[in-house]
Design a protein around this motif. Structure first.
Motif, short mmCIF file in Angstrom:
data_model
loop_
_atom_site.label_atom_id
_atom_site.label_comp_id
_atom_site.label_asym_id
_atom_site.label_seq_id
_atom_site.Cartn_x
_atom_site.Cartn_y
_atom_site.Cartn_z
N THR A 85 36.26 19.68 -47.09
CA THR A 85 36.31 18.91 -48.34
C THR A 85 36.09 17.43 -48.08
OG1 THR A 85 37.84 20.55 -49.28
CG2 THR A 85 37.71 18.41 -50.39
N TYR A 86 36.71 16.92 -47.03
CA TYR A 86 36.50 15.51 -46.64
C TYR A 86 35.05 15.29 -46.23
CZ TYR A 86 36.81 11.19 -43.91
OH TYR A 86 36.61 9.92 -43.40
N THR B 130 32.75 15.49 -49.37
CA THR B 130 33.00 14.36 -50.28
C THR B 130 32.47 13.06 -49.70
OG1 THR B 130 35.02 15.47 -51.04
CG2 THR B 130 34.76 13.16 -51.62
N ARG B 131 32.67 12.84 -48.39
CA ARG B 131 32.18 11.64 -47.73
C ARG B 131 30.69 11.70 -47.39
NH1 ARG B 131 34.88 7.92 -44.57
NH2 ARG B 131 32.83 6.93 -44.51
N ILE C 175 43.41 9.24 -48.00
CA ILE C 175 42.25 10.07 -47.63
C ILE C 175 41.32 10.23 -48.82
CG2 ILE C 175 41.52 12.38 -46.94
CD1 ILE C 175 44.12 12.54 -45.30
N SER D 150 37.56 8.91 -49.07
CA SER D 150 36.54 9.93 -49.30
C SER D 150 35.54 9.52 -50.38
CB SER D 150 37.19 11.27 -49.69
OG SER D 150 38.01 11.76 -48.66
N THR E 9 35.04 3.84 -49.84
CA THR E 9 35.70 3.14 -48.74
C THR E 9 35.96 1.69 -49.07
OG1 THR E 9 34.54 4.61 -47.19
CG2 THR E 9 35.56 2.64 -46.27
N GLU F 15 39.47 6.90 -41.08
CA GLU F 15 38.16 7.37 -40.66
C GLU F 15 38.19 7.95 -39.25
OE1 GLU F 15 35.17 4.48 -43.24
OE2 GLU F 15 35.89 3.81 -41.28
N MET G 94 40.27 11.22 -39.16
CA MET G 94 39.55 12.34 -39.75
C MET G 94 38.39 12.79 -38.87
SD MET G 94 41.23 13.24 -42.32
CE MET G 94 40.08 14.47 -42.92
N TYR H 133 40.03 17.16 -56.12
CA TYR H 133 40.02 17.19 -54.66
C TYR H 133 40.93 18.30 -54.12
CZ TYR H 133 39.46 15.05 -50.01
OH TYR H 133 39.14 14.81 -48.69
#
Length: 274
Positions: free
Chosen positions: A31-32, A35-36, A155, A159, A162, A176, A179, A217
């Protein structure tokens, strides 16, 4: 053989437990990543891990441990080059991707004695998951849950935006790098599930499917975990009966679920317009 009879076999129970913990870890991390928009980075780290495998084979180390160390260093290297050295992110990813594959290929062929069985690392074999793998995935899952519980809002902020997170005094650098560490570790510990070649799909396709039905999320995480585990169980059973590689079949099931979800959403939208 009946499905319930398979539960009498330790390898099948290990495969189910490994699938469950890997689905949870990949659901959270994926998911991170999605999303990122770090899908390409995850692919780079996945293929860079082959360099760590080669190092492990050549020097007689645990290949998973050496792959994990190499992947973490590659993840940090990509982050450092792109943020501190002015190198374009895609160029940094390509450099570590190529480095890992080159080192892995060279050291694998230079390894004395019998050639290592690369197929279970390249293409995965969920039936070879051991209790040690399950324990490692379970530990990773607990650490991920703890980290997300403590830093959830930070988070989510990082995501989606930033720069905005920095204005809210979020320690974006810590988030960052932490993760990226979790991404690398999750990738390596999930290699036995579907292999290096297909692993990127396991941390992207379930999230894409979940995103068809929700934009929350936390709900994307929950739904992607459920989709991943469903695909693992169905893929494992069908691959067993059809005698085909389990890793490839798991990814095939994930893709089928994604397109089925896409068709369902499109059908609903069409009816609402009418």
């Amino acid at each position: 053989m009946e499905i319930f009879e398979l539960l009498n076999y330790a390898f099948f129970r290990n495969a189910l437990l490994g699938s469950l913990f890997a689905s949870i870890a990949c659901g959270i991390i994926g998911t991170y990543v999605v999303t990122r928009r770090l899908v390409f980075i995850s692919g780079g780290i996945t293929h860079a891990s082959f360099g760590g495998l080669g190092i492990g084979f050549y020097f007689g180390l645990n290949p998973i441990f050496s792959a994990m160390l190499f992947s973490v260093l590659s993840a940090f290297g990509i982050q450092w080059l792109s943020q501190k050295q002015g190198v374009r992110e895609d160029s940094a990813i390509a450099a570590f991707w190529s480095l890992g594959m080159a080192v892995g290929i060279m050291l694998t062929f230079l390894t004395p004695g019998y050639a290592p069985n690369l197929s279970e690392y390249l293409f995965g074999n969920i039936l070879t998951i051991t209790r040690t793998d399950i324990f490692s995935l379970a530990t990773l899952t607990i650490l991920l849950f703890s980290f997300f519980a403590i830093n959830y809002h930070a988070i989510v902020s990082v995501s989606f935006d930033t720069e905005f997170a920095r204005t809210r005094r979020v320690n974006t650098r810590f988030i960052e790098y932490a993760m990226m560490l979790f991404v690398a570790v999750t990738i390596v510990l999930s290699i036995r599930l579907v292999g290096i070649v297909l692993l990127m799909s396991l941390i992207t396709v379930p999230q894409m499917t979940a995103n068809l039905f929700t934009v929350s999320y936390s709900r994307i995480i929950s739904l992607s975990i459920a989709i991943s585990f469903l695909a693992c169980v169905v893929g494992l059973l069908l691959s067993y009966y059809l005698n085909v590689p389990s890793g490839a079949f798991i990814i095939f099931v994930l893709i089928v679920i994604f397109f089925a979800g896409k068709l369902l959403v499109g059908f609903r939208q069409g009816r609402s317009r009418r």
